[in-house]
Design a protein around this motif. Sequence first.
Motif, short mmCIF file in Angstrom:
data_model
loop_
_atom_site.label_atom_id
_atom_site.label_comp_id
_atom_site.label_asym_id
_atom_site.label_seq_id
_atom_site.Cartn_x
_atom_site.Cartn_y
_atom_site.Cartn_z
N ALA A 85 62.79 32.46 15.37
CA ALA A 85 62.68 31.35 16.21
C ALA A 85 60.71 31.25 15.39
N TYR A 86 60.08 32.14 15.62
CA TYR A 86 58.24 32.51 15.26
C TYR A 86 58.55 31.87 13.64
N ASN A 87 59.38 32.59 13.15
CA ASN A 87 59.18 31.85 11.20
C ASN A 87 59.50 30.50 11.21
N GLU A 88 60.88 30.27 12.46
CA GLU A 88 61.14 28.69 11.91
C GLU A 88 59.77 27.65 12.45
N LEU A 89 59.59 28.15 13.41
CA LEU A 89 57.87 26.95 13.89
C LEU A 89 57.00 27.28 13.06
N ARG A 90 56.93 28.25 12.50
CA ARG A 90 56.00 28.00 11.87
C ARG A 90 55.82 27.61 9.73
N ASP A 91 57.58 27.37 9.91
CA ASP A 91 57.93 26.66 8.95
C ASP A 91 57.70 25.25 8.69
N GLU A 92 58.25 25.05 10.07
CA GLU A 92 58.14 23.43 10.22
C GLU A 92 56.33 22.70 10.15
N LEU A 93 55.57 23.90 11.16
CA LEU A 93 53.97 23.19 11.22
C LEU A 93 53.44 23.46 9.87
N SER A 94 54.04 24.26 9.10
CA SER A 94 52.99 24.51 7.64
C SER A 94 53.70 23.51 6.64
N THR A 95 55.66 22.92 6.64
CA THR A 95 56.07 21.88 6.02
C THR A 95 55.19 20.66 6.13
N SER A 96 54.80 20.57 7.20
CA SER A 96 54.19 19.51 7.59
C SER A 96 53.11 19.03 7.92
N VAL A 97 52.34 20.13 7.66
CA VAL A 97 50.45 20.21 7.28
C VAL A 97 50.23 19.90 5.27
N TYR A 98 50.99 21.01 5.07
CA TYR A 98 50.55 21.32 3.99
C TYR A 98 52.04 20.82 2.33
N GLY A 99 52.88 21.05 3.02
CA GLY A 99 54.11 20.75 2.80
C GLY A 99 54.42 21.64 1.85
N LYS A 100 55.03 22.89 2.18
CA LYS A 100 55.43 23.87 1.58
C LYS A 100 55.50 24.48 3.27
N PRO A 101 56.95 25.50 2.71
CA PRO A 101 57.01 27.03 3.88
C PRO A 101 55.83 27.55 4.34
N PHE A 102 55.78 28.33 5.42
CA PHE A 102 55.12 29.65 5.73
C PHE A 102 54.64 30.73 4.58
N SER A 103 56.09 31.28 4.18
CA SER A 103 55.80 32.74 3.11
C SER A 103 55.17 32.00 1.87
N LYS A 104 55.34 30.45 1.41
CA LYS A 104 54.66 30.00 0.14
C LYS A 104 52.97 30.08 0.51
N LEU A 105 52.37 29.63 1.77
CA LEU A 105 51.06 29.34 2.10
C LEU A 105 49.94 30.57 1.44
N ALA A 106 49.27 30.05 0.90
CA ALA A 106 48.00 31.45 0.33
C ALA A 106 47.14 31.24 1.75
N LYS A 107 46.98 32.95 1.52
CA LYS A 107 46.35 33.33 3.02
C LYS A 107 45.60 32.75 4.21
N GLU A 108 44.76 32.33 3.55
CA GLU A 108 43.68 31.65 4.43
C GLU A 108 44.69 30.01 5.28
N GLU A 109 45.52 29.92 4.41
CA GLU A 109 46.60 29.09 5.05
C GLU A 109 47.52 29.37 6.68
N GLN A 110 48.23 30.63 5.69
CA GLN A 110 49.24 31.31 7.31
C GLN A 110 48.11 31.44 8.07
N GLU A 111 46.39 31.90 8.00
CA GLU A 111 45.96 32.73 8.89
C GLU A 111 45.91 31.32 10.09
#
Length: 191
Positions: free
Chosen positions: A144-170
């Motif tokens: 559930a948390y992973n999906e929410l993070r993926d949705e937000l990271s896709t809308s902000v950065y255009g890619k899933p949470f796991s593909k983000l840089a460390k700073e972006e994940q933070e």
Amino acid sequence: MARKVPEVNASSTADIAFLLLIFFLMTTTMNVDTGLTRMLPPMPDPNQKQDDVEVKRRNIFSVLINKSDKLLVRGEPMEVSMLKDKTKEFIMNPNNDPNLSEFEEKDIPVIGKYKVSKGVVSLQNDRGTSYEMYMKVQNELVAAYNELRDELSTSVYGKPFSKLAKEEQETISKAIPLKISEAEPKNVGGK
């Protein structure tokens, strides 16, 4: 006259067996138990009052697993297959439901003003709960948390949470913090 049977010299057999045993012990790899990757919360500030840590009942998503592997979520029976969606709904509270978690508006770099959930998922199980059921519930909550993070990271950065840089994940983790509290297992069923 009886014929003598020739004897085989077996004096070095024990030495050879011992050397083979050592060879196989040295060359064989052992599987290492990995366990759950869960970060413990930081130690509380010793100057902080105990009253400051109180969480409103509204902000607690209680998940209980009994010894029969039955799931009870916020006092209601539920199937494991529904747990992820109900957890996401609780965390995000899309309709501002007074029975779901509250929000605190925070200014997060790159994202801007964002409503961060005050909700905490509280997981507790019986000592008789099967490991399989415990892992299923854990997986659904983390998913559930992973999906929410993926949705937000896709809308902000255009890619899933796991593909983000460390700073972006933070940054995404500040907007959707993983708040799963595991209570000590109880011995409810007397097992």
